[in-house]
Each structure stands twice: as structure tokens, then as C-alpha cells.
Design a protein around this motif. Sequence first.
Motif, mmCIF file in Angstrom:
data_model
loop_
_atom_site.group_PDB
_atom_site.id
_atom_site.type_symbol
_atom_site.label_atom_id
_atom_site.label_comp_id
_atom_site.label_asym_id
_atom_site.label_seq_id
_atom_site.Cartn_x
_atom_site.Cartn_y
_atom_site.Cartn_z
ATOM 1 N N UNK A 36 0.816 -1.223 0.000
ATOM 2 C CA UNK A 36 0.000 0.000 0.000
ATOM 3 C C UNK A 36 0.843 1.264 0.000
ATOM 4 N N UNK A 37 1.876 1.320 0.812
ATOM 5 C CA UNK A 37 2.686 2.529 0.897
ATOM 6 C C UNK A 37 3.403 2.839 -0.410
ATOM 7 N N UNK A 38 3.698 1.811 -1.180
ATOM 8 C CA UNK A 38 4.405 2.002 -2.445
ATOM 9 C C UNK A 38 3.470 2.267 -3.614
ATOM 10 N N UNK A 39 2.390 1.497 -3.713
ATOM 11 C CA UNK A 39 1.567 1.529 -4.927
ATOM 12 C C UNK A 39 0.249 2.302 -4.804
ATOM 13 N N UNK A 40 -0.196 2.606 -3.599
ATOM 14 C CA UNK A 40 -1.486 3.283 -3.450
ATOM 15 C C UNK A 40 -1.567 4.596 -4.228
ATOM 16 N N UNK A 41 -0.543 5.470 -4.153
ATOM 17 C CA UNK A 41 -0.621 6.718 -4.934
ATOM 18 C C UNK A 41 -0.768 6.468 -6.435
ATOM 19 N N UNK A 42 -0.034 5.484 -6.951
ATOM 20 C CA UNK A 42 -0.112 5.167 -8.383
ATOM 21 C C UNK A 42 -1.482 4.612 -8.742
ATOM 22 N N UNK A 43 -1.975 3.695 -7.930
ATOM 23 C CA UNK A 43 -3.265 3.049 -8.211
ATOM 24 C C UNK A 43 -4.399 4.067 -8.219
ATOM 25 N N UNK A 44 -4.448 4.914 -7.223
ATOM 26 C CA UNK A 44 -5.568 5.844 -7.107
ATOM 27 C C UNK A 44 -5.456 7.013 -8.085
ATOM 28 N N UNK A 45 -4.230 7.363 -8.456
ATOM 29 C CA UNK A 45 -4.065 8.486 -9.373
ATOM 30 C C UNK A 45 -4.183 8.062 -10.831
ATOM 31 N N UNK A 46 -3.506 6.982 -11.194
ATOM 32 C CA UNK A 46 -3.425 6.604 -12.611
ATOM 33 C C UNK A 46 -4.429 5.524 -13.008
ATOM 34 N N UNK A 47 -4.793 4.647 -12.069
ATOM 35 C CA UNK A 47 -5.805 3.644 -12.387
ATOM 36 C C UNK A 47 -7.200 4.113 -12.018
ATOM 37 N N UNK A 48 -7.248 5.182 -11.243
ATOM 38 C CA UNK A 48 -8.501 5.845 -10.880
ATOM 39 C C UNK A 48 -9.482 4.915 -10.163
ATOM 40 N N UNK A 49 -8.930 4.090 -9.266
ATOM 41 C CA UNK A 49 -9.773 3.238 -8.426
ATOM 42 C C UNK A 49 -9.250 3.319 -6.995
ATOM 43 N N UNK A 50 -10.105 3.019 -6.040
ATOM 44 C CA UNK A 50 -9.677 3.058 -4.648
ATOM 45 C C UNK A 50 -8.756 1.885 -4.343
ATOM 46 N N UNK A 51 -7.946 2.050 -3.320
ATOM 47 C CA UNK A 51 -7.012 0.987 -2.947
ATOM 48 C C UNK A 51 -7.765 -0.278 -2.526
ATOM 49 N N UNK A 52 -8.858 -0.127 -1.809
ATOM 50 C CA UNK A 52 -9.651 -1.279 -1.369
ATOM 51 C C UNK A 52 -10.179 -2.070 -2.556
ATOM 52 N N UNK A 53 -10.717 -1.349 -3.545
ATOM 53 C CA UNK A 53 -11.221 -2.036 -4.742
ATOM 54 C C UNK A 53 -10.096 -2.720 -5.507
ATOM 55 N N UNK A 54 -8.928 -2.107 -5.499
ATOM 56 C CA UNK A 54 -7.773 -2.665 -6.220
ATOM 57 C C UNK A 54 -7.347 -4.003 -5.609
ATOM 58 N N UNK A 55 -7.184 -4.040 -4.272
ATOM 59 C CA UNK A 55 -6.658 -5.253 -3.643
ATOM 60 C C UNK A 55 -7.704 -6.364 -3.559
ATOM 61 N N UNK A 56 -8.968 -6.036 -3.675
ATOM 62 C CA UNK A 56 -10.017 -7.061 -3.602
ATOM 63 C C UNK A 56 -10.540 -7.460 -4.982
ATOM 64 N N UNK A 57 -10.005 -6.848 -6.013
ATOM 65 C CA UNK A 57 -10.498 -7.107 -7.362
ATOM 66 C C UNK A 57 -10.007 -8.459 -7.896
ATOM 67 N N UNK A 58 -10.891 -9.279 -8.454
ATOM 68 C CA UNK A 58 -10.473 -10.537 -9.095
ATOM 69 C C UNK A 58 -9.525 -10.290 -10.264
ATOM 70 N N UNK A 59 -9.719 -9.147 -10.948
ATOM 71 C CA UNK A 59 -8.846 -8.818 -12.064
ATOM 72 C C UNK A 59 -7.412 -8.582 -11.590
ATOM 73 N N UNK A 60 -7.285 -7.931 -10.451
ATOM 74 C CA UNK A 60 -5.948 -7.705 -9.895
ATOM 75 C C UNK A 60 -5.277 -9.019 -9.553
#
Length: 286
Positions: A36-60
Motif C-alpha cells: 500500500x505505501x508504495x503503490x497506493x498513490x499510483x493506483x488511485x491516481x493513474x488507475x482511478x480506483x480506490x485501494x480497497x477495490x484494487x486489492x479485492x479485485x479478481x482482475x488484480x
Amino acid sequence: MKTTNLLKLSVFLIFIGRAWQHIFWDAPFRTFFWNESLLKPFVEKYLNISWTNYVTSPQTDAFIQTCIQANGILYAIAAFCAIIITKNNKKAVQIPIFLGGLGLVFLSVLLAKEKFYHIAQFFEHSIQFGLPFLLLYSLHHNFEVKKLVLTLKILIAITFISHGLYAFGVYPVPGKFIDMVINIFGCTESVAISFLYIAGILDFLLAILIFVPITAKYALMYAVLWGILTAIARIAANFYWEFPLQSLHQHVYEVVYRIPHGLTPLMVLTGIVIYWKQNKLVSNVT
């Protein structure tokens, strides 16, 4: 040259063992992709999804699993290249070996991160991530047996010291170490811990004695035996006659990529003999 053949075999075993692991089982890639500390800024800024949705996503999760298996395929290709590589074809086949070596360094970082960045956890894999680069060096026109032997000794020392730090108890003794000793010898937990404590002391002594000319040969012979036995212990402690094929499939790859822990000191022994013969030949000529 026997040393080079052993080096090729060792690199092949490391890569094919890790390929087996990555293709059929798992690797700690989620340690990176769920950082989270490393990738959260990238995920929320460039992938435009919340960190919670990212880590719980089947696609991820599917993406991570694809990355793991892709690395397994890379290791399988690198294993094949390690066997066929020569000075004549190295330009064509050295790239997978180099990339595979980088992959092993990255894997060691992830394994260390899983153990709260224990430095010993990273360096315990020194032989595994070091040998692919030494194989490439052995095919270089400036290759020297003396330098190869010295580097192999350093890798052995670092690997055994790192292993010893866990067995000796500097870091918490891994439960799997204790379980293996109990399963193999049928002893109590206290006896298993004492056995590992003694093994840790011997690891430290070995790391010193391989650099002392008068003791190097015997220390290396012990390292060959101990390296192979600790590799075989992975299947010896986890084999169940009720499920033989499943037991083998689940644990043999751990044996395969650890066998080079015993082959590497054997390389040093053969390399010392070769270096001695070369020097003797030169002195006779002069």
C-alpha cells in the motif's frame, strides 16, 4: 571443464526449480503488488480506483497470477539456455539467463520483505541468484578460474552464514526448520532446536574455514554433503506414502533449486584442482 559443467547444471536446476514453483504453485508477488505505501498513490491516481477495490479485485489477482506464471516461463527458457549456452552461441541465448538472474534477485527481495526485511533472508539465496551471472562470466574472454573460485567461496560463505543466523537463533528459528528436523528424526522440539543451534555454529565455522588453505578442502566437503542433505530434507520431511505423487509435485521443486547449495562447493573443489594443475603446467614450462 568440470567446473563449468557443474555451473551449467546448477544454474539449470535453479531455474527449472523456480519455473516449477511459479508455473504450478505460487510466489510472493502479492507482497509487491499489495504494498500500500508504495503503490497506493499510483493506483488511485493513474488507475482511478480506490485501494480497497484494487486489492479485492479478481482482475488484480488474475493479473498477479499471470505475472507469476510469466516469470515461471522465463525461468524455464533460462534453464534451457543455461544447458545449451557456449562461447559460440552466448550472444543469442545469454539474455534469458541474465533476465532470469535479475528475476531471482527480485524474488529474493520479495522473500526478505515477507520476513520483515530480514537481511539474512535475502542473502540466504546468494548462491541461487549469483550463479546465473557467474555462468555468463565463465564464458567471457577474460574468465579466470581463480576469480571464479574466490567468488564461489564468497557466495557459499554468505549463504551458509545467512542460513546459520536462523538456525542459531539470531533471527526467530523458522517453524518449518523445526518441523523438518522433527519429521525426519522423530525427535522432540527441544532436541530439534538444539540440533539447529549446532548446525548454525557449523555454518559459521564453515564460512571461515573455506578460506583457510589447510582446512578449505574438508570444509568444502562438509558443505557439499550438508548442502545436498538440506535440499533432500525438503522432500524427506514432507513425503506422505498416502499421497506420493502429490507430495513429490508439491515439494520436489524445493529440492531441485537447493541442490546447487551442495554443487557449488563441489565446483570450488574441482576449480581448485584445475587452477593448481594450470599453475603446475606453467611452472614446468618456465
